[in-house]
Structure formats: C-alpha cells, structure tokens
Write a protein that holds these residues in place. Structure first.
Motif, PDB file in Angstrom:
ATOM      1  N   GLY A  52     -24.248 -29.938 -22.219  1.00 34.48           N
ATOM      2  CA  GLY A  52     -25.269 -30.757 -21.596  1.00 34.48           C
ATOM      3  C   GLY A  52     -24.706 -31.858 -20.716  1.00 34.48           C
ATOM      4  O   GLY A  52     -23.517 -32.174 -20.757  1.00 34.48           O
ATOM      5  N   ARG A  53     -25.579 -32.441 -19.905  1.00 37.65           N
ATOM      6  CA  ARG A  53     -25.185 -33.521 -19.002  1.00 37.65           C
ATOM      7  C   ARG A  53     -24.809 -34.762 -19.799  1.00 37.65           C
ATOM      8  O   ARG A  53     -25.492 -35.126 -20.749  1.00 37.65           O
ATOM      9  CB  ARG A  53     -26.326 -33.853 -18.042  1.00 37.65           C
ATOM     10  N   ASN A  54     -23.711 -35.408 -19.417  1.00 43.90           N
ATOM     11  CA  ASN A  54     -23.261 -36.589 -20.137  1.00 43.90           C
ATOM     12  C   ASN A  54     -22.390 -37.438 -19.227  1.00 43.90           C
ATOM     13  O   ASN A  54     -21.938 -36.984 -18.178  1.00 43.90           O
ATOM     14  CB  ASN A  54     -22.482 -36.190 -21.398  1.00 43.90           C
ATOM     15  N   ALA A  55     -22.166 -38.668 -19.643  1.00 46.42           N
ATOM     16  CA  ALA A  55     -21.358 -39.593 -18.857  1.00 46.42           C
ATOM     17  C   ALA A  55     -20.053 -39.941 -19.559  1.00 46.42           C
ATOM     18  O   ALA A  55     -19.389 -40.900 -19.189  1.00 46.42           O
ATOM     19  CB  ALA A  55     -22.154 -40.865 -18.573  1.00 46.42           C
ATOM     20  N   THR A  56     -19.679 -39.150 -20.553  1.00 48.55           N
ATOM     21  CA  THR A  56     -18.478 -39.474 -21.327  1.00 48.55           C
ATOM     22  C   THR A  56     -17.259 -38.662 -20.912  1.00 48.55           C
ATOM     23  O   THR A  56     -16.138 -39.034 -21.235  1.00 48.55           O
ATOM     24  CB  THR A  56     -18.739 -39.250 -22.826  1.00 48.55           C
ATOM     25  N   VAL A  57     -17.473 -37.550 -20.229  1.00 48.06           N
ATOM     26  CA  VAL A  57     -16.365 -36.700 -19.790  1.00 48.06           C
ATOM     27  C   VAL A  57     -15.973 -37.093 -18.372  1.00 48.06           C
ATOM     28  O   VAL A  57     -16.841 -37.284 -17.519  1.00 48.06           O
ATOM     29  CB  VAL A  57     -16.770 -35.212 -19.835  1.00 48.06           C
ATOM     30  N   PRO A  58     -14.691 -37.225 -18.077  1.00 46.29           N
ATOM     31  CA  PRO A  58     -14.279 -37.625 -16.728  1.00 46.29           C
ATOM     32  C   PRO A  58     -14.695 -36.609 -15.668  1.00 46.29           C
ATOM     33  O   PRO A  58     -14.747 -35.406 -15.921  1.00 46.29           O
ATOM     34  CB  PRO A  58     -12.747 -37.703 -16.836  1.00 46.29           C
ATOM     35  N   ARG A  59     -14.975 -37.098 -14.478  1.00 49.93           N
ATOM     36  CA  ARG A  59     -15.210 -36.217 -13.340  1.00 49.93           C
ATOM     37  C   ARG A  59     -13.887 -35.600 -12.905  1.00 49.93           C
ATOM     38  O   ARG A  59     -12.824 -36.191 -13.090  1.00 49.93           O
ATOM     39  CB  ARG A  59     -15.835 -37.007 -12.191  1.00 49.93           C
ATOM     40  N   VAL A  60     -13.955 -34.411 -12.307  1.00 48.03           N
ATOM     41  CA  VAL A  60     -12.742 -33.736 -11.869  1.00 48.03           C
ATOM     42  C   VAL A  60     -12.994 -33.070 -10.532  1.00 48.03           C
ATOM     43  O   VAL A  60     -14.084 -32.542 -10.277  1.00 48.03           O
ATOM     44  CB  VAL A  60     -12.270 -32.694 -12.918  1.00 48.03           C
ATOM     45  N   ALA A  61     -11.990 -33.109  -9.656  1.00 49.07           N
ATOM     46  CA  ALA A  61     -12.090 -32.488  -8.339  1.00 49.07           C
ATOM     47  C   ALA A  61     -10.789 -31.762  -8.032  1.00 49.07           C
ATOM     48  O   ALA A  61      -9.703 -32.276  -8.307  1.00 49.07           O
ATOM     49  CB  ALA A  61     -12.380 -33.537  -7.262  1.00 49.07           C
ATOM     50  N   ALA A  62     -10.901 -30.567  -7.451  1.00 44.93           N
ATOM     51  CA  ALA A  62      -9.713 -29.783  -7.113  1.00 44.93           C
ATOM     52  C   ALA A  62     -10.116 -28.638  -6.190  1.00 44.93           C
ATOM     53  O   ALA A  62     -11.298 -28.277  -6.106  1.00 44.93           O
ATOM     54  CB  ALA A  62      -9.052 -29.235  -8.378  1.00 44.93           C
ATOM     55  N   PRO A  63      -9.139 -28.051  -5.489  1.00 40.25           N
ATOM     56  CA  PRO A  63      -9.446 -26.896  -4.632  1.00 40.25           C
ATOM     57  C   PRO A  63      -9.917 -25.699  -5.456  1.00 40.25           C
ATOM     58  O   PRO A  63      -9.509 -25.517  -6.607  1.00 40.25           O
ATOM     59  CB  PRO A  63      -8.108 -26.598  -3.949  1.00 40.25           C
ATOM     60  N   ALA A  64     -10.758 -24.870  -4.855  1.00 44.37           N
ATOM     61  CA  ALA A  64     -11.314 -23.700  -5.528  1.00 44.37           C
ATOM     62  C   ALA A  64     -10.351 -22.518  -5.500  1.00 44.37           C
ATOM     63  O   ALA A  64      -9.743 -22.223  -4.476  1.00 44.37           O
ATOM     64  CB  ALA A  64     -12.622 -23.289  -4.873  1.00 44.37           C
ATOM     65  N   THR A  65     -10.237 -21.858  -6.641  1.00 48.52           N
ATOM     66  CA  THR A  65      -9.662 -20.528  -6.733  1.00 48.52           C
ATOM     67  C   THR A  65     -10.822 -19.603  -7.071  1.00 48.52           C
ATOM     68  O   THR A  65     -11.485 -19.797  -8.092  1.00 48.52           O
ATOM     69  CB  THR A  65      -8.591 -20.450  -7.833  1.00 48.52           C
ATOM     70  N   THR A  66     -11.093 -18.622  -6.235  1.00 46.55           N
ATOM     71  CA  THR A  66     -12.326 -17.856  -6.367  1.00 46.55           C
ATOM     72  C   THR A  66     -12.094 -16.449  -6.920  1.00 46.55           C
ATOM     73  O   THR A  66     -11.086 -15.811  -6.628  1.00 46.55           O
ATOM     74  CB  THR A  66     -13.050 -17.735  -5.011  1.00 46.55           C
ATOM     75  N   PHE A  67     -13.091 -15.984  -7.691  1.00 52.80           N
ATOM     76  CA  PHE A  67     -13.105 -14.618  -8.221  1.00 52.80           C
ATOM     77  C   PHE A  67     -14.503 -14.042  -8.039  1.00 52.80           C
ATOM     78  O   PHE A  67     -15.498 -14.714  -8.320  1.00 52.80           O
ATOM     79  CB  PHE A  67     -12.746 -14.601  -9.716  1.00 52.80           C
ATOM     80  N   LYS A  68     -14.547 -12.802  -7.592  1.00 49.78           N
ATOM     81  CA  LYS A  68     -15.831 -12.116  -7.398  1.00 49.78           C
ATOM     82  C   LYS A  68     -15.932 -10.965  -8.394  1.00 49.78           C
ATOM     83  O   LYS A  68     -15.062 -10.087  -8.439  1.00 49.78           O
ATOM     84  CB  LYS A  68     -15.934 -11.563  -5.977  1.00 49.78           C
ATOM     85  N   PHE A  69     -17.010 -10.987  -9.204  1.00 53.21           N
ATOM     86  CA  PHE A  69     -17.299  -9.888 -10.124  1.00 53.21           C
ATOM     87  C   PHE A  69     -18.419  -9.034  -9.534  1.00 53.21           C
ATOM     88  O   PHE A  69     -19.282  -9.543  -8.807  1.00 53.21           O
ATOM     89  CB  PHE A  69     -17.720 -10.423 -11.488  1.00 53.21           C
ATOM     90  N   VAL A  70     -18.394  -7.742  -9.853  1.00 51.18           N
ATOM     91  CA  VAL A  70     -19.435  -6.820  -9.403  1.00 51.18           C
ATOM     92  C   VAL A  70     -19.946  -6.043 -10.603  1.00 51.18           C
ATOM     93  O   VAL A  70     -19.384  -6.120 -11.705  1.00 51.18           O
ATOM     94  CB  VAL A  70     -18.903  -5.850  -8.331  1.00 51.18           C
ATOM     95  N   ALA A  71     -21.011  -5.266 -10.387  1.00 57.29           N
ATOM     96  CA  ALA A  71     -21.550  -4.440 -11.461  1.00 57.29           C
ATOM     97  C   ALA A  71     -20.519  -3.413 -11.907  1.00 57.29           C
ATOM     98  O   ALA A  71     -19.753  -2.887 -11.096  1.00 57.29           O
ATOM     99  CB  ALA A  71     -22.814  -3.734 -10.981  1.00 57.29           C
ATOM    100  N   LYS A  72     -20.494  -3.149 -13.195  1.00 58.25           N
ATOM    101  CA  LYS A  72     -19.511  -2.232 -13.763  1.00 58.25           C
ATOM    102  C   LYS A  72     -19.546  -0.865 -13.093  1.00 58.25           C
ATOM    103  O   LYS A  72     -18.497  -0.226 -12.890  1.00 58.25           O
ATOM    104  CB  LYS A  72     -19.771  -2.085 -15.260  1.00 58.25           C
ATOM    105  N   ALA A  73     -20.727  -0.406 -12.713  1.00 55.95           N
ATOM    106  CA  ALA A  73     -20.861   0.922 -12.119  1.00 55.95           C
ATOM    107  C   ALA A  73     -20.501   0.958 -10.637  1.00 55.95           C
ATOM    108  O   ALA A  73     -20.479   2.029 -10.029  1.00 55.95           O
ATOM    109  CB  ALA A  73     -22.291   1.421 -12.307  1.00 55.95           C
ATOM    110  N   SER A  74     -20.223  -0.201 -10.048  1.00 56.45           N
ATOM    111  CA  SER A  74     -19.936  -0.254  -8.622  1.00 56.45           C
ATOM    112  C   SER A  74     -18.641   0.482  -8.302  1.00 56.45           C
ATOM    113  O   SER A  74     -17.621   0.323  -8.978  1.00 56.45           O
ATOM    114  CB  SER A  74     -19.831  -1.703  -8.154  1.00 56.45           C
ATOM    115  N   THR A  75     -18.680   1.303  -7.262  1.00 55.28           N
ATOM    116  CA  THR A  75     -17.490   2.052  -6.844  1.00 55.28           C
ATOM    117  C   THR A  75     -17.013   1.651  -5.458  1.00 55.28           C
ATOM    118  O   THR A  75     -15.961   2.083  -5.023  1.00 55.28           O
ATOM    119  CB  THR A  75     -17.771   3.567  -6.844  1.00 55.28           C
ATOM    120  N   VAL A  76     -17.794   0.844  -4.754  1.00 56.12           N
ATOM    121  CA  VAL A  76     -17.425   0.433  -3.404  1.00 56.12           C
ATOM    122  C   VAL A  76     -16.747  -0.929  -3.455  1.00 56.12           C
ATOM    123  O   VAL A  76     -17.357  -1.915  -3.854  1.00 56.12           O
ATOM    124  CB  VAL A  76     -18.662   0.349  -2.490  1.00 56.12           C
TER     125      VAL A  76
END
Length: 252
Positions: A52-76
């Motif tokens: 849940g939303r809270n003010a006790t955990v520090p904010r964090v910022a960093a560059p994105a490392t991205t991953f794309k998932f697809v449907a298990k049956a996808s073949t393309v």
C-alpha cells in the motif's frame, strides 16, 4: 548533465512524483489529440517492502531495464528481434539473469529499475520471490510490473521495492513467457524505453521521465515547487486559490 548518480539522488530526496508530472506537463510535447499522461504509470501499487501507499519507504529513481512478456501460446517474436542477442533470451538462460545487463553497459555504477510489460487480461504472476531475490543480488533498485506478482512474504523479505497492478497465486508458465529485453514496452498505454528514468514514490506513485528530458525536468522543478509553496502559504493565510495561482504561478 552532472553526474547521473547525483542527479537521481537529488530527484529522490527532494521531489515527489507529482512534482515530476507537473514539470513534464510544462515541457513534454504530445501528439495533438492524445491523452496527456505526464509520465504517470497508472494503477500500480507497492507490494514490497510494505503493501500500500506509504510515506515511510524512501523514494528511488534509476534508469529502466525493460522486459516484454507475451502470451505463452505466442509464436511470433515481437518486433522481429528473436535472433538479436541484445534483446533475446538464449536457450537455457532465465530472463531475470539479464536484469543487470543494461545498467552494466550503459550506466555502470548507477543501478537500474526493472520494468516489465505483461499482456493485458492475464491472471498469472510474472515476478515472484526467486526473481526478486535475484534482482536484489544483481543490484536492481526496484521492480515495476505492469501485471501481477506473487510470493508477497518473500518479496517483502528481499527489501526490494516492488510495484505491480495486482497479485496472483499462479506461476508465470501458466500463461506468459519472456519474449524480449531492452526494448520499448508499454505499461497501460505509456511507453517506457530502456534508459528512461523511473521514479518510484511510495506515497504518490510511479512516473517515467524520458531520458532526454531529465535535464529539463530537473531544471524546471525547483521553480515550480517554489511557486507552489508560496501559493500554499498564501492560501493558508486566507488568499483565494484563484488569486494565489495568479500571483505566484507565473508563466514559464
């Protein structure tokens, strides 16, 4: 641009996700007729280290490392990149073992935030305790999942900030599979590209700053926040909001 680590520390320590969106609204150009998103990744909830939303955990910022998932049956293969070693997953290699690769190549010593796109409408989880444990070991600063997670006790135990749309008891293999890494992905219709700055604010939410706009955002935010602070003080002393905005929110 000054040292990236210093910039990201300043961002996380002094500003909120709302401040970032305010800045993006001023400087980011969007196609006519499109919805203005101002970097906001909607409907994400923090599930680790606290739910849940809270003010006790520090904010964090960093560059994105991205991953794309697809449907298990996808073949393309998406984006026809299955044979590209910079974006694909060789046989026998788990996707999470690549979590630190982009940062090591492009922003060594800065760390990164893993951002995952999961197909809409799926009920399985694409991240769980083992994946979070591996990410933590690799130095990942947070994980933002455009989908579902599971193993909440284990996630929280890692101390890794984890944001997601929801939870599941079902493992990834039931519906999804990893298809690509380090490619532009979409979270709720907002594009996140590798290297974009992801800002996780445990109270306000998650926003993404296009990498090329980090400098302008950091330049404009101090002025915007000073104007808003003056307006807030004036309203607290009885001034109307209309007058406060007219007085203190000068055009940029």
């Amino acid at each position: 641009m000054p040292n990236l680590n210093n910039v990201l520390e300043t961002l996380a320590e002094n500003y909120s996700a709302c401040d970032v969106s305010d800045a993006l609204l001023k400087i980011q150009h969007v196609p006519e007729g499109s919805t203005v998103r101002a970097g906001y990744l909607a409907d994400l909830v923090p599930f680790s280290p606290l739910v849940g939303r809270n003010a006790t955990v520090p904010r964090v910022a960093a560059p994105a490392t991205t991953f794309k998932f697809v449907a298990k049956a996808s073949t393309v293969p998406p984006l026809t990149i299955a044979t590209n070693e910079n974006h694909s997953f060789p046989p026998g290699k788990h996707w999470v073992d690549y979590a630190g690769d982009y940062e090591a190549t492009h922003s060594p010593g800065v760390g990164s935030i893993v951002v995952i796109e999961q197909p809409e409408g799926q009920y399985c989880a694409v991240t769980g305790g083992i994946m979070a444990t591996r990410m933590k070991f690799l130095g990942i600063k947070a994980a933002v999942i455009g989908g579902r997670v599971r193993d909440l006790k284990e996630l929280s135990g890692t101390g890794l900030p984890v944001w997601a749309r929801g939870t599941s008891t079902v493992g990834t293999n039931a519906e999804a599979k990893p298809a690509a890494r380090n490619v532009p992905i979409s979270i709720g219709g907002l594009t996140v590209s590798p290297g974009d700055i992801v800002f996780c604010d445990p109270l306000e939410g998650v926003v993404v700053i296009p990498r090329e706009l980090l400098g302008p955002v950091m330049e404009i935010m101090p002025r915007l926040t000073r104007m808003d602070e003056k307006a807030k003080q004036a309203v607290a002393q009885g001034m109307s909001v209309t007058e406060a905005f007219t007085t203190f929110r000068s055009p940029l």
